[in-house]
Design a protein around this motif. Structure first.
Motif, PDB file in Angstrom:
ATOM      1  N   ILE A 144       0.796  -1.035   0.121  1.00 36.46           N
ATOM      2  CA  ILE A 144       0.040  -0.038   0.077  1.00 36.46           C
ATOM      3  C   ILE A 144       0.917   1.339  -0.111  1.00 36.46           C
ATOM      4  CG2 ILE A 144      -1.983  -1.171   1.173  1.00 36.46           C
ATOM      5  CD1 ILE A 144      -0.985   0.284   3.642  1.00 36.46           C
ATOM      6  N   PHE A 145       2.002   1.136   0.465  1.00 35.53           N
ATOM      7  CA  PHE A 145       3.124   2.445   0.554  1.00 35.53           C
ATOM      8  C   PHE A 145       3.799   2.390  -0.580  1.00 35.53           C
ATOM      9  CE2 PHE A 145       1.793   1.837   5.102  1.00 35.53           C
ATOM     10  CZ  PHE A 145       1.191   2.873   5.311  1.00 35.53           C
ATOM     11  N   GLN A 146       3.363   2.378  -1.953  1.00 34.91           N
ATOM     12  CA  GLN A 146       4.038   2.682  -2.988  1.00 34.91           C
ATOM     13  C   GLN A 146       4.514   3.975  -3.359  1.00 34.91           C
ATOM     14  OE1 GLN A 146       1.583   0.341  -5.827  1.00 34.91           O
ATOM     15  NE2 GLN A 146       1.813  -1.552  -5.045  1.00 34.91           N
ATOM     16  N   GLN A 147       5.071   3.990  -4.630  1.00 37.27           N
ATOM     17  CA  GLN A 147       5.546   5.388  -4.992  1.00 37.27           C
ATOM     18  C   GLN A 147       4.389   6.264  -5.066  1.00 37.27           C
ATOM     19  OE1 GLN A 147       7.491   5.602  -8.537  1.00 37.27           O
ATOM     20  NE2 GLN A 147       8.389   7.430  -8.487  1.00 37.27           N
ATOM     21  N   ASN A 148       4.489   7.420  -4.498  1.00 42.92           N
ATOM     22  CA  ASN A 148       3.462   8.554  -4.387  1.00 42.92           C
ATOM     23  C   ASN A 148       2.181   8.015  -3.762  1.00 42.92           C
ATOM     24  OD1 ASN A 148       4.944  10.587  -5.676  1.00 42.92           O
ATOM     25  ND2 ASN A 148       4.414   9.703  -7.824  1.00 42.92           N
ATOM     26  N   ASN A 149       2.142   7.058  -3.110  1.00 43.94           N
ATOM     27  CA  ASN A 149       0.847   6.305  -2.497  1.00 43.94           C
ATOM     28  C   ASN A 149      -0.243   6.265  -3.621  1.00 43.94           C
ATOM     29  OD1 ASN A 149       2.525   6.551  -0.070  1.00 43.94           O
ATOM     30  ND2 ASN A 149       1.407   8.401   0.846  1.00 43.94           N
ATOM     31  N   SER A 150       0.166   5.665  -4.615  1.00 38.83           N
ATOM     32  CA  SER A 150      -0.976   5.555  -5.539  1.00 38.83           C
ATOM     33  C   SER A 150      -2.124   4.400  -5.330  1.00 38.83           C
ATOM     34  CB  SER A 150      -0.239   4.925  -6.830  1.00 38.83           C
ATOM     35  OG  SER A 150       0.591   3.873  -6.574  1.00 38.83           O
ATOM     36  N   SER A 151      -1.618   3.471  -4.246  1.00 36.76           N
ATOM     37  CA  SER A 151      -2.712   2.591  -3.741  1.00 36.76           C
ATOM     38  C   SER A 151      -3.527   3.145  -2.840  1.00 36.76           C
ATOM     39  CB  SER A 151      -1.961   1.470  -3.003  1.00 36.76           C
ATOM     40  OG  SER A 151      -1.024   0.797  -4.081  1.00 36.76           O
ATOM     41  N   LEU A 152      -2.933   4.079  -1.989  1.00 36.06           N
ATOM     42  CA  LEU A 152      -3.762   4.660  -1.237  1.00 36.06           C
ATOM     43  C   LEU A 152      -4.911   5.577  -1.863  1.00 36.06           C
ATOM     44  CD1 LEU A 152      -1.154   5.649   1.895  1.00 36.06           C
ATOM     45  CD2 LEU A 152      -2.932   3.786   1.808  1.00 36.06           C
ATOM     46  N   ILE A 153      -4.400   6.436  -2.891  1.00 39.71           N
ATOM     47  CA  ILE A 153      -5.190   7.052  -3.551  1.00 39.71           C
ATOM     48  C   ILE A 153      -6.460   6.529  -3.902  1.00 39.71           C
ATOM     49  CG2 ILE A 153      -5.634   8.479  -5.676  1.00 39.71           C
ATOM     50  CD1 ILE A 153      -4.121  10.069  -3.769  1.00 39.71           C
ATOM     51  N   SER A 154      -6.641   5.188  -4.294  1.00 40.37           N
ATOM     52  CA  SER A 154      -7.549   4.692  -4.985  1.00 40.37           C
ATOM     53  C   SER A 154      -8.463   4.175  -3.815  1.00 40.37           C
ATOM     54  CB  SER A 154      -7.134   3.433  -5.676  1.00 40.37           C
ATOM     55  OG  SER A 154      -6.591   2.504  -5.084  1.00 40.37           O
ATOM     56  N   ILE A 155      -7.834   4.137  -2.593  1.00 37.36           N
ATOM     57  CA  ILE A 155      -8.634   3.773  -1.315  1.00 37.36           C
ATOM     58  C   ILE A 155      -9.380   4.719  -0.730  1.00 37.36           C
ATOM     59  CG2 ILE A 155      -8.542   2.682   0.958  1.00 37.36           C
ATOM     60  CD1 ILE A 155      -6.058   0.988   0.015  1.00 37.36           C
ATOM     61  N   PHE A 156      -8.536   5.960  -0.724  1.00 37.08           N
ATOM     62  CA  PHE A 156      -9.325   7.069  -0.133  1.00 37.08           C
ATOM     63  C   PHE A 156     -10.226   7.840  -0.887  1.00 37.08           C
ATOM     64  CE2 PHE A 156      -5.808   6.522   2.665  1.00 37.08           C
ATOM     65  CZ  PHE A 156      -6.131   7.029   3.971  1.00 37.08           C
ATOM     66  N   LEU A 157     -10.142   7.984  -2.461  1.00 38.13           N
ATOM     67  CA  LEU A 157     -10.916   8.626  -3.165  1.00 38.13           C
ATOM     68  C   LEU A 157     -11.470   7.923  -4.261  1.00 38.13           C
ATOM     69  CD1 LEU A 157      -8.135  11.702  -3.849  1.00 38.13           C
ATOM     70  CD2 LEU A 157     -10.142  11.536  -2.078  1.00 38.13           C
ATOM     71  N   PRO A 158     -12.723   8.360  -4.920  1.00 41.61           N
ATOM     72  CA  PRO A 158     -13.175   7.462  -6.094  1.00 41.61           C
ATOM     73  C   PRO A 158     -12.279   7.560  -7.234  1.00 41.61           C
ATOM     74  CG  PRO A 158     -14.301   9.311  -5.699  1.00 41.61           C
ATOM     75  CD  PRO A 158     -13.264   9.238  -4.184  1.00 41.61           C
ATOM     76  N   LYS A 159     -12.265   6.453  -8.324  1.00 39.93           N
ATOM     77  CA  LYS A 159     -11.409   6.675  -9.338  1.00 39.93           C
ATOM     78  C   LYS A 159     -12.033   7.295 -10.462  1.00 39.93           C
ATOM     79  CE  LYS A 159      -9.467   2.377  -7.917  1.00 39.93           C
ATOM     80  NZ  LYS A 159      -9.183   0.716  -8.207  1.00 39.93           N
ATOM     81  N   GLY A 160     -11.501   8.220 -11.029  1.00 39.64           N
ATOM     82  CA  GLY A 160     -12.058   8.891 -12.216  1.00 39.64           C
ATOM     83  C   GLY A 160     -13.295   9.573 -11.899  1.00 39.64           C
ATOM     84  N   SER A 161     -13.970  10.446 -13.082  1.00 38.07           N
ATOM     85  CA  SER A 161     -15.103  10.972 -12.918  1.00 38.07           C
ATOM     86  C   SER A 161     -16.284  10.197 -12.818  1.00 38.07           C
ATOM     87  CB  SER A 161     -15.344  11.921 -14.227  1.00 38.07           C
ATOM     88  OG  SER A 161     -15.337  11.100 -15.283  1.00 38.07           O
ATOM     89  N   GLY A 162     -16.176   8.938 -13.302  1.00 36.76           N
ATOM     90  CA  GLY A 162     -17.590   7.847 -13.069  1.00 36.76           C
ATOM     91  C   GLY A 162     -17.399   7.697 -11.618  1.00 36.76           C
ATOM     92  N   GLY A 163     -16.317   7.174 -10.923  1.00 39.76           N
ATOM     93  CA  GLY A 163     -16.480   7.045  -9.661  1.00 39.76           C
ATOM     94  C   GLY A 163     -16.777   8.073  -8.852  1.00 39.76           C
TER      95      GLY A 163
END
Length: 439
Positions: free
Chosen positions: A280-299
Motif C-alpha cells: 500500500i505504501f508504493q511510490q506517491n501512495n498510488s494505492s492509497l489514493i484509490s482507497i481514499f478517493l473514487p477513481k475517475g469522474s465515473g467513480g
C-alpha cells in the motif's frame, strides 16, 4: 520711591522676560503633556494589540482542539454503519458462533432440512476453519480501514476548519473597514433612494446571489465530506483483498486444532503487516489514493449520487470550484510522505493494541491445570480475535459523548504524529481560500 511703585517698575522692566519664561513653561508643559498622551496612547495600542493577538491565538487553539474532538465523534458515528457493511459482506463472526452453538441440534435440523430439499449445514470443522480465516481477515481489515478513516477525517475537518477560519478573518477585516466608512456609506444609502430608484432591487439581487453562493459552498463541502462513504463502502474492499491474500499465504496449512505460542502467532501477524504495508505504501501512495478517493469522474459521480439528494446534486454541478480545490489539497496530503508516516504509525499502534488484547484474551481462556501451558490452539486465537474485533468496533451507547470510550479509537486518536499532521494542515494559512469570493 514707595515699595509698590518699585515693584511695578520692576515688573515692567522684566515683563518681557517673565512672558518668555511663562510661555516657555507653558510650552514645555504642553509638549510634555502631548508626549505623555501619545506615549500612553501608543502603550495602550500595543497592549491592545498583544491582547488581541493572544485572544486570536487562543481562539485558533480552541478551534483546533474542537476540530480534533469532532473528528473522533465522527468516527464513533460511522463505525456502526461500517459494521453493517462488514456483516453484509460475509464477515459476520457472530453468525458463525451461533452456528457452532447449534451443533448439538444438528441432526434434527438436517432431517428437517432434508424434508424441504434445502442445502446441508456446514460441519463443525468447516465452521471452525471459517472462523479462523474470517476472524483474521476482519481483524486486519478493521485495522487498516479504521486507521485510514481516522486519518481521512482529520485531514478533511482540519482543511475545512482552516478555510472557515480564514474566511471569517477576511470577513471581519472587511466589516472593520466598512465600519470606518459608515458615514459615507450611510450617505450613499440615503441618496440612492432618490438618485437610483432601482437601488433596493439591486440590493435584493445581491443578497440572493450571496445566499446562492453560500448554498453552493455548503453543498461542495458536503460532497467533500462524503468521501468517508467511499472508503467505508468501496475503498475498504481493496484492503480486504490484500489482507485476504496475505493471510492465506501466512496461515496456510494451520488448522483450528493446531497450536502456536503467542510469539509464533505474533511473528506470523508481523509478516502479514509488513507485506501489506509494502503493497500500500508504493511510490506517491498510488494505492492509497484509490482507497481514499473514487477513481475517475465515473467513480466520483457514483459517490455523489449515493450521498447527495437530486436537488443538491444539481446545485453541485452548477459550481464545483470549492470541491475541486478541496479534493486537490486532500490528494496532495495523501500523496505526501508525512501522510505515509502517520498512517504507518496508526497501523503500528493497531498491531500493538491487537497483540495486547489477543494475548490477554487468549491467556484468559486457559482451562484449570493449563496455567503453565505456552501453546494455544488456533481455535482459541480465533475466538480471541473475534472478541478483539468486537471491542475495536464498539460504539458504546451510540457515541463518544455517552461517556463510554472505545479503547482502540482512543489509542489511535492519541498518536502524536497524527496530531502533528493535523496541526500542520490546520495552520497551513498559505493556502488561499475562495469561499464566497469569486471573480
Amino acid at each position: 520711591m514707595p515699595p509698590n511703585q518699585r515693584s511695578r517698575s520692576l515688573l515692567q522692566r522684566h515683563r518681557g522676560k517673565l512672558l518668555i519664561s511663562l510661555t516657555g513653561i507653558v510650552a514645555l508643559f504642553t509638549t510634555g503633556s502631548v508626549v505623555v498622551f501619545f506615549v500612553k496612547r501608543w502603550l495602550y495600542k500595543q497592549q491592545l494589540r498583544i491582547t488581541e493577538e493572544h485572544f486570536i491565538k487562543e481562539q485558533i487553539k480552541r478551534r483546533f482542539e474542537q476540530t480534533q474532538e469532532d473528528s473522533l465523534y465522527t468516527i464513533y458515528e460511522l463505525l456502526p454503519v461500517w459494521e453493517m457493511v462488514l456483516n453484509e459482506n460475509d464477515l459476520n463472526l457472530d453468525s458463525i458462533i451461533t452456528q457452532l452453538k447449534d451443533q448439538k441440534n444438528q441432526s434434527t435440523r438436517q432431517k428437517s432440512s432434508e424434508s424441504i430439499e434445502s442445502s446441508p449445514l456446514k460441519t463443525k470443522a468447516e465452521l471452525w476453519n471459517e472462523l479462523e480465516l474470517k476472524s483474521l481477515i476482519k481483524l486486519l481489515t478493521i485495522t487498516y480501514t479504521v486507521s485510514s478513516l481516522i486519518l481521512l477525517t482529520r485531514l478533511q475537518l482540519n482543511i475545512l476548519t482552516r478555510n472557515e477560519y480564514l474566511d471569517s478573518a477576511i470577513k471581519l477585516t472587511m466589516q472593520q473597514e466598512n465600519h470606518n466608512k459608515i458615514n459615507h456609506r450611510l450617505y450613499d444609502w440615503v441618496t440612492s433612494w432618490w438618485s437610483n430608484p432601482q437601488g433596493k432591487m439591486v440590493d435584493s439581487m445581491t443578497t440572493k446571489k450571496l445566499k446562492k453562493d453560500g448554498q453552493e459552498v455548503y453543498i461542495n463541502e458536503q460532497a467533500f465530506l462524503s468521501l468517508s462513504w467511499w472508503i467505508l463502502n468501496r475503498g475498504w474492499l481493496d484492503y480486504n483483498e490484500i489482507v485476504t491474500n496475505q493471510i492465506e499465504i501466512e496461515f496456510q496449512g494451520i488448522h483450528p486444532r493446531d497450536t502456536l505460542t503467542l510469539e509464533e502467532f505474533s511473528s506470523r501477524l508481523t509478516n502479514i503487516f509488513q507485506n501489506i504495508n509494502s503493497q500500500i505504501f508504493q511510490q506517491n501512495n498510488s494505492s492509497l489514493i484509490s482507497i481514499f478517493l473514487p477513481k475517475g469522474s465515473g467513480g466520483q459521480e457514483f459517490l455523489l449520487s449515493q450521498t447527495l439528494d437530486p436537488e443538491a446534486l444539481t446545485c453541485f454541478h452548477s459550481n464545483t470550484l470549492v470541491f475541486n480545490q478541496l479534493i486537490n489539497e486532500l490528494s496532495q496530503c495523501i500523496e505526501s510522505t508525512a501522510t505515509s508516516i502517520v498512517l504507518e504509525s496508526l497501523i503500528n499502534e493497531s498491531f500493538h493494541f491487537i497483540m495486547n488484547k489477543v494475548g490477554m484474551k487468549t491467556m484468559a481462556k486457559k482451562k484449570p491445570g493449563q496455567e503453565e501451558q505456552q501453546n494455544y490452539q488456533m481455535a482459541v486465537f480465533s475466538m480471541s480475535m473475534k472478541d478483539c474485533c468486537q471491542e475495536m468496533l464498539q460504539t458504546a451507547a451510540g457515541s463518544a459523548e455517552s461517556g463510554s470510550v472505545n479503547e482502540y479509537l482512543a489509542t489511535l486518536d492519541s498518536v502524536q504524529t497524527l496530531d502533528d499532521l493535523s496541526a500542520s494542515v490546520y495552520s497551513n494559512f498559505g493556502v488561499s481560500s475562495s469561499y464566497g469570493f469569486k471573480d
